[in-house]
Design an enzyme around this catalytic site. Structure first.
Site, PDB file in Angstrom:
ATOM      1  N   GLY A  76      -1.573  45.110  99.047  1.00 23.93           N
ATOM      2  CA  GLY A  76      -2.609  45.163 100.084  1.00 23.93           C
ATOM      3  C   GLY A  76      -3.998  45.428  99.521  1.00 23.93           C
ATOM      4  O   GLY A  76      -4.972  44.805  99.948  1.00 23.93           O
ATOM      5  N   ASN A 158      -3.390  52.856 109.648  1.00 25.80           N
ATOM      6  CA  ASN A 158      -2.316  53.544 108.918  1.00 25.80           C
ATOM      7  C   ASN A 158      -2.165  55.007 109.318  1.00 25.80           C
ATOM      8  O   ASN A 158      -1.097  55.572 109.180  1.00 25.80           O
ATOM      9  CB  ASN A 158      -2.534  53.433 107.403  1.00 25.80           C
ATOM     10  CG  ASN A 158      -3.967  53.629 106.991  1.00 25.80           C
ATOM     11  OD1 ASN A 158      -4.869  52.953 107.487  1.00 25.80           O
ATOM     12  ND2 ASN A 158      -4.201  54.554 106.083  1.00 25.80           N
ATOM     13  N   GLN A 186      -0.159  47.377 107.788  1.00 27.81           N
ATOM     14  CA  GLN A 186       0.712  48.252 108.594  1.00 27.81           C
ATOM     15  C   GLN A 186       1.383  47.502 109.732  1.00 27.81           C
ATOM     16  O   GLN A 186       2.372  47.979 110.288  1.00 27.81           O
ATOM     17  CB  GLN A 186      -0.079  49.451 109.150  1.00 27.81           C
ATOM     18  CG  GLN A 186      -0.528  50.446 108.093  1.00 27.81           C
ATOM     19  CD  GLN A 186       0.637  51.207 107.444  1.00 27.81           C
ATOM     20  OE1 GLN A 186       1.758  51.250 107.947  1.00 27.81           O
ATOM     21  NE2 GLN A 186       0.376  51.798 106.284  1.00 27.81           N
ATOM     22  N   SER A 206       1.344  43.821 102.528  1.00 33.21           N
ATOM     23  CA  SER A 206       1.879  44.527 101.364  1.00 33.21           C
ATOM     24  C   SER A 206       3.396  44.645 101.483  1.00 33.21           C
ATOM     25  O   SER A 206       3.914  45.001 102.549  1.00 33.21           O
ATOM     26  CB  SER A 206       1.251  45.925 101.301  1.00 33.21           C
ATOM     27  OG  SER A 206       1.878  46.687 100.314  1.00 33.21           O
ATOM     28  N   ALA A 207       4.101  44.374 100.387  1.00 26.93           N
ATOM     29  CA  ALA A 207       5.573  44.340 100.420  1.00 26.93           C
ATOM     30  C   ALA A 207       6.196  45.717 100.604  1.00 26.93           C
ATOM     31  O   ALA A 207       7.204  45.865 101.295  1.00 26.93           O
ATOM     32  CB  ALA A 207       6.085  43.719  99.115  1.00 26.93           C
ATOM     33  N   THR A 244       1.002  35.205  85.442  1.00 30.40           N
ATOM     34  CA  THR A 244       2.425  34.927  85.663  1.00 30.40           C
ATOM     35  C   THR A 244       2.915  35.738  86.852  1.00 30.40           C
ATOM     36  O   THR A 244       2.653  36.940  86.945  1.00 30.40           O
ATOM     37  CB  THR A 244       3.236  35.271  84.397  1.00 30.40           C
ATOM     38  OG1 THR A 244       2.669  34.526  83.311  1.00 30.40           O
ATOM     39  CG2 THR A 244       4.698  34.914  84.554  1.00 30.40           C
ATOM     40  N   CYS A 331      -2.966  58.300  99.813  1.00 29.07           N
ATOM     41  CA  CYS A 331      -3.785  58.414  98.607  1.00 29.07           C
ATOM     42  C   CYS A 331      -4.706  59.618  98.686  1.00 29.07           C
ATOM     43  O   CYS A 331      -5.263  60.042  97.698  1.00 29.07           O
ATOM     44  CB  CYS A 331      -4.572  57.144  98.346  1.00 29.07           C
ATOM     45  SG  CYS A 331      -4.936  56.218  99.804  1.00 29.07           S
TER      46      CYS A 331
HETATM   47  C1  LIG Z   1      -3.766  49.658 106.169  1.00 38.09           C
HETATM   48  C2  LIG Z   1      -3.503  49.568 104.712  1.00 38.09           C
HETATM   49  N1  LIG Z   1      -4.142  48.650 103.961  1.00 38.09           N
HETATM   50  C3  LIG Z   1      -3.936  48.517 102.652  1.00 38.09           C
HETATM   51  C4  LIG Z   1      -3.043  49.324 101.995  1.00 38.09           C
HETATM   52  C5  LIG Z   1      -2.853  49.154 100.507  1.00 38.09           C
HETATM   53  O1  LIG Z   1      -1.683  48.465 100.222  1.00 38.09           O
HETATM   54  P1  LIG Z   1      -1.060  48.544  98.735  1.00 38.09           P
HETATM   55  O2  LIG Z   1      -0.456  49.908  98.615  1.00 38.09           O
HETATM   56  O3  LIG Z   1      -0.049  47.446  98.694  1.00 38.09           O
HETATM   57  O4  LIG Z   1      -2.166  48.312  97.790  1.00 38.09           O
HETATM   58  C6  LIG Z   1      -2.352  50.298 102.707  1.00 38.09           C
HETATM   59  C7  LIG Z   1      -1.425  51.217 102.013  1.00 38.09           C
HETATM   60  O5  LIG Z   1      -1.535  52.423 102.120  1.00 38.09           O
HETATM   61  C8  LIG Z   1      -2.576  50.428 104.101  1.00 38.09           C
HETATM   62  O6  LIG Z   1      -1.944  51.334 104.832  1.00 38.09           O
END
Ligand SMILES: Cc1ncc(COP(=O)(O)O)c(C=O)c1O
Length: 396
Positions: A76, A158, A186, A206-207, A244, A331
């Site tokens: 993400g 989030n 999300q 995001s996976a 890759t 984070c």
């Molecule tokens: C709303 C949102 N965007 C982006 C991200 C970032 O994704 P990634 O952890 O795959 O970089 C997150 C992850 O916390 C998220 O909650």
């Protein structure tokens, strides 16, 4: 060694990341066997190439778009950052600086990108968000009249779980001549949606938020939308993202994309658990406010303010007893600063510092939530008593 076994632990932080799906886990070794370079023409490239092709096709089907519009990234954050970088460079080539508009509660990968490009001369304006989670639509309209080049509004937040009406917001942007990006990290895997129907120009996924692996994601780029790569390499992803491919991560995401049909049922079950959990919290702990309760929210997310309790201290106390929750964005855990999202919504520092985010997942049970409510109740009572005692001592 922890006193807690995996069995005793309760994981309620699914907006930070999700466990790997058990069926996917059983498949992973097959994907590891596809260790060839997907770009190789010989036999050894065929298996990984097919895995990536199938994943792309599953993602595209689930999102209602063309496989050609799917670009695999590292997740993400990369998808979000690369949209702004691309737009900045697109305008730089014309000796212009872009004008970006975003909501004030975006993920740090969007906020830091905007900060970065503002330092390089881009104009950046934010749409305020109320304590109830509502975007200030009048301000949005005002900003649209000033002709931004790109609008970026997250699909679902989030921290609070608030869902934005992306289809309408995107149409408003298009009517004003702006391109539209949504951070759907999300929303993907929690809500059913078609990117074609939303009509956005870019979307990030995001996976690891959907029971697959970390380090993989998607940037959807609508056909004919401008895009300039930031990672250069051997022409992978049709020159939109070199390097890759992360075959394992991509194949795993593809596996989960084929399970999207589970969402509708899961959504109902999880929402019921969440609502029941919130009712129990409200019924057993005083001075709690559920954030954005009146807004459309993700079915799994509960964000609350617990008066008289420091969120970080509460989190650590709960952790010691085997409960994984969050005070906001993952984070920022370990960071004593209160959640920027809650501050942007107008909460005071004290209020924001008393926040707790509980996010449920596919494996969350009623029993887990019930024991968690009891633990939370005891923790809050203990912390409130400690605070009252220390205030009394301070006076004495
Ligand atoms: C709303 C949102 N965007 C982006 C991200 C970032 O994704 P990634 O952890 O795959 O970089 C997150 C992850 O916390 C998220 O909650």
């Amino acid at each position: 060694m922890s006193a807690w076994s995996e069995m005793d632990r309760v994981y309620l932080d699914h907006n930070a990341t999700t466990p790997v799906d058990s069926e996917l886990k059983a498949e992973l070794l097959n994907y590891v066997e596809a260790w060839g370079n997907p770009s190789s023409i010989h036999w050894n490239g065929r298996h990984p190439k097919n895995l990536i092709r199938d994943a792309r096709s599953a993602l595209a089907t689930g999102l209602g778009v063309s496989p050609l519009e799917i670009v695999f990234t590292s997740g993400g954050s990369e998808s979000n950052s690369s949209v702004f970088r691309s737009m900045f460079e697109y305008y730089a080539r014309k000796n212009l600086k872009p004008f970006f508009v975003a909501s004030s509660v975006e993920h740090p990968s969007v906020m830091r990108s905007l900060e970065h490009f503002a330092q390089l001369g881009a104009r950046v304006e934010f749409i305020p968000v109320s304590k109830r989670g509502e975007l200030d639509l009048n301000r949005y309209l005002e900003l649209l009249q000033q002709k931004p080049n790109l609008v970026s509004i997250m699909f679902a937040n989030n921290e609070t779980g608030v869902i934005n009406d992306i289809q309408t917001l995107c149409k408003m942007a298009h009517d004003a001549g702006a391109l539209f990006h949504t951070d759907a990290v999300q929303a993907y895997g929690k809500l059913e949606f078609s990117l074609q129907q939303l009509n956005v120009d870019y979307a990030s996924i995001s996976a690891h938020k959907f029971y697959a692996l970390k380090g993989a994601g998607v940037l959807f780029i609508k056909k004919n939308s401008p895009f300039i790569a930031s990672v250069f390499g051997g022409g992978q992803e049709r020159h939109r993202r070199g390097g890759t491919e992360n075959t394992l991560g991509i194949a795993a995401l593809g596996f989960m994309a084929r399970k999207l049909d589970k969402i509708s049922q899961k959504r109902i079950e999880i929402e019921k658990l969440r609502d029941d959990f919130e009712a129990k919290v409200m019924g057993s702990i005083s001075d709690v406010v559920i954030n954005c309760k009146t807004a459309q929210r993700l079915p799994n997310t509960s964000s609350m303010l617990i008066a008289g309790v420091d969120g970080e201290t509460m989190l650590m106390n709960l952790d010691i007893n085997g409960y994984a929750v969050s005070t906001g964005a993952a984070c920022s855990s370990g960071n004593p600063e209160p959640s920027p999202v809650l501050l942007a919504m107008g909460f005071t520092r004290d209020e924001a510092q008393s926040s707790l985010r509980v996010s449920l997942g596919w494996n969350t049970t009623q029993e887990q939530l019930d024991v968690f409510v009891e633990e939370l109740k005891a923790t809050v009572a203990r912390l409130r008593m400690l605070k009252a005692n220390s205030q009394l001592q301070g006076q004495g």
